[in-house]
Enzyme design. Structure first.
Site, PDB file in Angstrom:
ATOM      1  N   ASP A 238       0.885  -1.154   0.000  1.00  0.00           N
ATOM      2  CA  ASP A 238       0.000   0.000   0.000  1.00  0.00           C
ATOM      3  C   ASP A 238       0.935   1.219   0.000  1.00  0.00           C
ATOM      4  O   ASP A 238       2.141   1.109   0.237  1.00  0.00           O
ATOM      5  CB  ASP A 238      -0.935  -0.009   1.218  1.00  0.00           C
ATOM      6  CG  ASP A 238      -2.127   0.942   1.010  1.00  0.00           C
ATOM      7  OD1 ASP A 238      -2.052   1.816   0.105  1.00  0.00           O
ATOM      8  OD2 ASP A 238      -3.126   0.826   1.738  1.00  0.00           O
TER       9      ASP A 238
HETATM   10  C1  BGC Z   1      -4.822   3.513   0.074  1.00  0.00           C
HETATM   11  C2  BGC Z   1      -4.939   2.570  -1.114  1.00  0.00           C
HETATM   12  C3  BGC Z   1      -4.765   3.354  -2.382  1.00  0.00           C
HETATM   13  C4  BGC Z   1      -3.417   4.059  -2.351  1.00  0.00           C
HETATM   14  C5  BGC Z   1      -3.146   4.893  -3.582  1.00  0.00           C
HETATM   15  C6  BGC Z   1      -3.550   4.317   0.025  1.00  0.00           C
HETATM   16  O1  BGC Z   1      -3.525   5.276   1.028  1.00  0.00           O
HETATM   17  O2  BGC Z   1      -4.869   2.764   1.256  1.00  0.00           O
HETATM   18  O3  BGC Z   1      -6.169   1.920  -1.107  1.00  0.00           O
HETATM   19  O4  BGC Z   1      -4.843   2.501  -3.482  1.00  0.00           O
HETATM   20  O5  BGC Z   1      -3.401   4.931  -1.223  1.00  0.00           O
HETATM   21  O6  BGC Z   1      -3.983   5.986  -3.643  1.00  0.00           O
END
Ligand code: BGC
Length: 839
Positions: A238
């Site tokens: 993530d």
């Molecule tokens: C979120 C993800 C997301 C990523 C990119 C993260 O903070 O948890 O779900 O895909 O950011 O935006």
């Protein structure tokens, strides 16, 4: 002379042989939030990734910008919870395919979706991005979505793997889950999706799982995901979830996003040079990454890339918003007569519909139909009063009085009051959790006054998760749109005025208050999240605990009535088939969601009373009957045995229950399993005793269930893994937090003094998001996701200073890395990617 190695002509082995060590490290990280590193020297292109899951959030700017204002307009589909409320996975497949077509137009290779975490508690700020509290529903919808997206040649990233069930502690928290709950509840949807739909990538979660950060979790990422389930794609972090880059590679996490953290690349290169990281491990990771890049390149060559059909996508968004709306209560007042006089509409959400949730899934829609637009489009005669303002907790007496006066008139003339209420983006968003389930005070107070005025009040709700329904017994009806996407207004009007018949049902239980939720004993209390309820999540808890719920799992009404008849259950080999008749005995055509639960035998091992094993949705014209066929594999009935570390199907007398909701069982049939397996409990007697029924509180035997001591809360001194807001005694944390928040507070004040406008709302929302989320970030998550604005060595330096290691701290702050074993290769970025997109 041999031909130069070029991506597209060369094999993966040839590319591997041609890549330098630095280039291999570069290939395994992002160059910014939305692109991976390219290696122009070998013609290796970058991958373009974007969120997901409710549309394509194609941010115009690089450098990690999250601003929705900076993204390209794309269809804002209903949120995942709304899609799940249709109980029709085909709708998830269609949305997935449509989003993928938009991805193709924008040149996106990987869609960061779907989110399939279990809704462990209604307070989780991100439940609207997930499908259900039940793993079968989450898995079925997740699988269908992945098939839809990947069927159009775009890769998916199933997220967030695993047990990421809160937002407040997501960057540092530890989800302490017993092996059985992990397998039966938290991993099961991922397992189904990986086995059934073959997602190209999986995104690991920020949190720790049983003590180890998911990005470093070898058992999770390699043992379970690859070796057991056969996943052959790429695991990415993530955004900012990397903790120990070398450990994460060894664990099976290839791609570090958003990347641009020099120390992470250096760590890889150093570790290989010093013999601490086997070159094969790195090569295997690069190989997987190259396969993903090849797959994306091949997809770009084939398939359509022309403009997608905007009108068709808008229609799909409207159709699913309609199918996913849930009629929670109705004393017969709905549907309304569109020609009736005396309709009073109250509530700002009528004109400022909340159609999506905050955070990374924000979409900038090209158009929008609010309920007000849809009412006006139909020429409905109504009187509108705003009643309350969103994005503030202040009541507005003038607005309230206007609304009450209008309601009194309605009461006097037999008119109806439609109250549009729900949560706003200050209350529900990615990045933070709610602390209660109440609607905002201005809405609750006003609703009370309207009910007191004697009017018949219909509540129309916009919220991504359960809320307390105030004055529930005095409301004439409650219609829940959840977060329905850009055409939610059209769906609302069609349902209220009876052009469409509600057919959605809840995929999560609605407790009366947060204290009645299944995880209430230990939700959101600290970094150590004790999943002491074990397998008893949602209805698995409420069924056996006898919770007096506001609305049960699977609940949803219709404007017609359905009768269930003639259940037949057959076992053919390993498959159980159930067949029944559903008759529409009411006045209108409609669709019914039929749920099949299986009641477990009472053996030695503790079990939920019943579990959902199949479901189906059937359209039945009025006065007609349809046969519904449902089925499942016998193996689905197995439980996870912690002594055998395997699934065990226990003999016994099961029971098939066909139901209209978890609390409305219509037909039953016996189901005997006799395969020669009688289980003994693998647990100590105290566990058997405490978990024979869902535990209230945290049983003393929770540690026995875990098989190890329950970890203690970490100290609140500032480390790389402390939430900045928890390290308040640290001057450094206060300075850092103060510096960031000070700026945001100034921006917030400036926005507050602007005249009302969508721009003001957007600025208020983004300020609020940062103010709420920043205190839950750690030094590490800040550094990893800051796109270089807080370099990792500075963050490490601050943590060393906070631990009273001034010399190490200052060395780091000055840019020297402690413990370096090899010359720094990174300044040589001759072959490094350009910041320019390569295509
Ligand atoms: C979120 C993800 C997301 C990523 C990119 C993260 O903070 O948890 O779900 O895909 O950011 O935006």
């Amino acid at each position: 002379m041999t031909a130069p190695v070029r991506f597209g002509d060369a094999t993966i082995d040839e590319l591997l042989a041609a890549l330098t060590l630095d280039e291999k490290a570069l290939l395994l990280e992002g160059v910014d939030s939305w692109r991976t590193n390219a290696i122009p020297r070998l013609g290796i292109p970058s991958l373009v990734l974007t969120d997901g899951p409710h549309g394509v959030r194609m941010v115009r700017d690089d450098g990690g910008a999250f601003g929705v204002g900076d993204s390209r307009p794309s269809t804002s589909f209903p949120t995942s919870v709304t899609v799940a409320h249709t109980w029709d996975p085909e709708q998830a497949r269609r949305i997935g395919a449509a989003i993928a077509r938009e991805c193709r137009e924008f040149g996106v290779d990987v869609l960061l979706a779907p989110g399939v975490n279990i809704m462990r508690d209604p307070r989780c700020g991100r439940n609207f991005e997930y499908f259900s509290e039940d793993p079968l529903v989450s898995g079925a919808f997740g699988s269908a979505f992945v098939r839809g997206v990947q069927g159009e040649g775009v890769a998916t990233s199933v997220k967030h793997f695993a047990a990421n069930s809160n937002e407040d502690y997501r960057f540092v928290g530890d989800s302490v889950v017993d092996e059985r709950a992990l397998r039966e509840i938290y991993l099961r949807a991922f397992e189904r999706i990986v086995r059934e739909a073959g997602p190209a990538t999986v995104m690991c979660a920020y949190n720790r799982l049983n003590g180890t950060f998911c990005s470093d979790h070898r058992e999770l990422l390699t043992g379970i995901l690859r070796e057991e389930w056969g996943f052959d794609g790429v695991v990415m972090t993530d955004w900012g979830a990397t903790h120990d880059r070398v450990a994460s590679l060894e664990a099976g996490c290839e791609l570090d996003m958003p990347g641009e953290v020099a120390l992470n690349r250096i760590a890889i290169v150093d570790a290989v040079r010093a013999g601490r990281l086997a070159p094969d491990v790195l090569d295997e990771a690069v190989r997987r990454m190259l396969r993903l890049i090849e797959r994306a390149a091949a997809a770009r060559e084939t398939g359509s890339t022309g403009p997608f059909d905007r009108a068709a996508h808008a229609d799909l968004a409207r159709e699913i918003a309609t199918d996913g709306a849930v009629l929670l209560a109705n004393d017969g007042i709905l549907p309304l007569d569109p020609g009736a006089a005396g309709l009073v509409v109250v509530g700002e959400l009528f004109e400022k519909m909340r159609f999506q949730g905050g955070g990374s899934s924000l979409i900038l829609p090209p158009e929008m139909v609010t309920p007000r637009d849809a009412f006006d489009g139909r020429g409905i005669d109504y009187r509108y009063t705003r009643g309350y303002r969103t994005l503030t907790s202040e009541r507005d007496e003038t607005l309230e009085q206007e609304a009450v006066a209008a309601a009194r008139t309605a009461a006097a003339t037999g008119g109806t009051v439609l109250f549009f209420g729900g949560l706003d983006d200050f209350e529900e968003s990615e990045g933070f959790d709610r602390v209660h389930l109440r609607l905002g005070e201005p809405q609750v107070a006003l609703l009370g006054r309207l009910v007191d005025a004697g009017a018949r009040v219909v509540l129309v709700l916009f919220a991504g998760a359960p809320v307390e329904v105030p004055f529930a017994d005095e409301l004439a009806a409650v219609l829940d749109l959840a977060l329905p996407g850009m055409h939610g207004g059209e769906a609302t009007a069609a349902l209220l005025f009876g052009e469409a018949n509600p057919s959605g049902k809840l995929t999560e239980s609605w407790p009366r208050t947060a204290a009645h939720a299944s995880a209430a004993a230990d939700y959101g209390r600290g970094a150590i999240a004790r999943y002491a309820e074990s397998i008893y999540v949602g209805y698995r808890f409420h069924d056996a605990a006898g919770t007096d719920l506001r609305f049960p799992f699977g609940h949803g009404l219709s404007y017609t009535d359905f009768a269930y008849r003639d259940l037949e259950v057959r076992v053919d080999g390993d498959r159980v088939s159930a067949s029944l008749e559903v008759a529409n005995v009411g006045e209108r055509g409609g669709a019914e969601v039929v749920q099949l639960y299986v009641r477990n035998p009472r053996g030695e091992v503790f079990m939920a009373d019943k579990e959902l094993r199949a479901f189906g949705k059937v359209q039945v014209p009025t006065g007609e009957t349809r046969r519904v066929e449902l089925g499942f594999e016998l193996a689905e009935l197995a439980y996870w045995d912690v002594a055998e570390h395997d699934w065990v199907l226990e003999d016994g007398d099961y029971e098939v229950l066909v139901a209209a909701s978890a609390a409305d069982i219509r037909l039953t049939a016996p189901l005997t399993v006799d395969r020669g397996r009688r289980s003994r409990s693998p647990y100590p007697a105290a566990v058997d005793a405490d978990y024979a029924a869902p535990p209230h509180g945290i049983p003393a035997s929770f540690a026995l269930l875990l098989g190890r001591p329950v970890p203690a809360e970490p100290p609140s001194r500032l480390t790389m893994e402390t939430r900045l807001g928890d390290a308040r005694r640290s001057i450094l944390a206060r300075i850092l937090l103060g510096a960031v928040l000070g700026r945001v507070r100034r921006a917030q004040r400036a926005a507050q003094s602007m005249p009302e406008s969508p721009r003001r709302d957007a600025q208020l929302k983004s300020a609020h998001f940062v103010l709420r989320m920043m205190p839950s970030m750690s030094l590490r998550s800040l550094a990893m996701s800051s796109g270089g604005r807080l370099p990792l060595h500075l963050a490490l330096g601050i943590a060393e200073l906070a631990s009273w290691h001034p010399i190490r701290g200052i060395r780091l702050l000055m840019g020297r890395r402690a413990g370096r074993t090899a010359p720094d290769p990174t300044p040589d970025r001759t072959h490094a990617p350009t910041k320019e997109p390569v295509r």
